[in-house]
Design a protein around this motif. Structure first.
Motif, mmCIF file in Angstrom:
data_model
loop_
_atom_site.group_PDB
_atom_site.id
_atom_site.type_symbol
_atom_site.label_atom_id
_atom_site.label_comp_id
_atom_site.label_asym_id
_atom_site.label_seq_id
_atom_site.Cartn_x
_atom_site.Cartn_y
_atom_site.Cartn_z
ATOM 1 N N ASN A 220 0.817 -1.209 0.000
ATOM 2 C CA ASN A 220 0.000 0.000 0.000
ATOM 3 C C ASN A 220 0.851 1.259 0.000
ATOM 4 O O ASN A 220 0.373 2.331 0.397
ATOM 5 C CB ASN A 220 -0.909 0.002 1.231
ATOM 6 C CG ASN A 220 -2.193 0.766 0.989
ATOM 7 O OD1 ASN A 220 -2.661 0.874 -0.150
ATOM 8 N ND2 ASN A 220 -2.775 1.303 2.035
ATOM 9 N N ARG B 55 -0.471 4.522 -2.153
ATOM 10 C CA ARG B 55 -1.664 5.164 -1.581
ATOM 11 C C ARG B 55 -1.319 5.922 -0.303
ATOM 12 O O ARG B 55 -1.746 7.064 -0.111
ATOM 13 C CB ARG B 55 -2.714 4.096 -1.295
ATOM 14 C CG ARG B 55 -4.025 4.626 -0.718
ATOM 15 C CD ARG B 55 -5.065 3.544 -0.699
ATOM 16 N NE ARG B 55 -6.324 3.995 -0.117
ATOM 17 C CZ ARG B 55 -6.661 3.819 1.155
ATOM 18 N NH1 ARG B 55 -5.816 3.215 1.985
ATOM 19 N NH2 ARG B 55 -7.817 4.243 1.620
ATOM 20 N N THR C 260 -8.601 8.353 1.951
ATOM 21 C CA THR C 260 -7.611 7.534 2.640
ATOM 22 C C THR C 260 -8.000 7.304 4.101
ATOM 23 O O THR C 260 -7.831 6.206 4.630
ATOM 24 C CB THR C 260 -6.231 8.203 2.576
ATOM 25 O OG1 THR C 260 -5.890 8.425 1.204
ATOM 26 C CG2 THR C 260 -5.174 7.326 3.217
#
Length: 365
Positions: free
Chosen positions: A176, A179, A354
């Motif tokens: 991840n 992101r 997010t």
């Protein structure tokens, strides 16, 4: 120290701290004094819980020589939060350099070097005795001995989850990264924008005035990135970064030599990269955007490596983050001009997505 003694000490210290702070009139002195008193309280409790009154589990159960003691007479263990310091900063700094190398990979710098060597060997580039010819000779000698293009691709995959090469079975990856990194950069940019808005509203630029911004998001994302990078960059990442970084420097120095630039009618090494990419590699690779992302991204990742994100005082935190506001904005501006960044919705929407903050439902009419 027993539980009763520890509670009495904390209660008396808090009462004394309130009395001391009540006699301070200046806001700056009160804030600084409160910080020093809090540190002193932590040191006092830590020194008092040094193990001089050890209570075993058997004492708690009543199996000791004095029978079952009361809870107030049992010592309290001192639990220390050391998660933020449990990373290897060397690996984090190596990741910042690896990110810099990756962006140059996307600019096709390594492929251009291969083309130059091939043209030099085939006699299709009119250089012979100048510094460029010698630089190409040295470049070939200084090619990485252990870490070839596939090793670089594996490193990018493990650290950033970039590329199409499958990671080795069992390897830990930071799946991840992109992101979270985009969210981290957006959080710094949002903090910087909120700070500027606060200065406009108040008509002041003094750092001792609280900004209309939150540091919690930056600290939370930065802490998680530190931990995830530390998990994924074990093994040969550090050695690979050093070796490939030296090779990258050799390539860029060679492209800056006058005879190589003259061979392609170029003014700078970036012109050489662009011309060679256009002629032999099917097009240039976003040189302007990637160069800015490489520089700004490395600065931001080095900030993550050097900062344990434990600062609670907003003035200290603001002083640390302020220089990174323009850097974050530069990275975002360059990122939005790349094909990967065209889906970037903006700083605030990215942070909301997010952090899992849903937009409020529209009002019923």
């Amino acid at each position: 120290m027993s539980i009763g003694t520890a509670e009495a000490l904390q209660r008396l210290f808090s009462q004394w701290k309130r009395e001391v702070l009540a006699n301070v009139t200046s806001d700056e002195q009160r804030t600084e004094l409160q910080k020093q008193l809090s540190l002193r309280e932590e040191e006092l409790l830590a020194s008092a819980s040094d193990g001089s009154t050890v209570s075993l589990f058997s004492d708690l159960m009543g199996l000791g020589k004095d029978g079952a003691p009361s809870f107030d007479s049992i010592s309290r263990p001192l639990l220390v939060q050391d998660f933020d310091e449990s990373v290897i900063e060397t690996q984090l700094h190596a990741t910042a350099e690896l990110y810099y190398i990756y962006q140059h990979e996307r600019m096709k710098v390594f492929q251009v070097a291969g083309v130059l060597l091939r043209l030099f060997h085939d006699g299709r580039m009119r250089i012979q005795r100048g510094p460029g010819a010698r630089a190409l000779y040295l470049m070939e000698k200084h090619q990485p001995l252990r870490y070839k293009p596939r090793d670089r691709q594996l490193a990018y995959r493990r650290a950033f989850n970039y590329g199409n090469l499958a990671a080795p079975p069992g390897a830990v990856m930071f799946r991840n990264f992109h992101r979270e990194f985009v969210a981290f950069v957006s959080a710094i940019a949002q903090y910087f924008r909120d700070l500027l808005i606060g200065e406009v509203i108040r008509g002041s630029q003094q750092l001792n005035e609280r900004p209309f911004a939150s540091q919690a998001t930056i600290q939370r994302l930065g802490t998680d990135i530190r931990w995830q990078i530390d998990r994924a960059t074990y093994g040969n990442i550090l050695a690979l970064t050093v070796e490939v970084g030296e090779y990258l420097k050799t390539i860029l120095d060679a492209m800056e030599t006058p005879d190589i630039k003259k061979a392609f009618d170029a003014n700078t090494k970036w012109d050489v990269i662009e011309v060679v990419s256009q002629r032999y590699l099917g097009g240039a690779g976003e040189i302007s955007q990637r160069s800015k992302m490489a520089d700004a991204g490395r600065l931001l990742l080095n900030f993550v490596a050097d900062n344990p994100f434990k600062t609670r005082d907003f003035r200290d935190f603001q002083t640390e983050v302020m220089p990174l506001g323009p850097v974050a904005e530069e990275w975002i501006a360059a990122y939005r001009m790349t094909p990967d960044g065209r889906s970037f919705r903006g700083v605030s929407p990215t942070l909301r997505q997010t952090l899992g903050i849903t937009s409020p439902a529209p009002a019923m009419r």
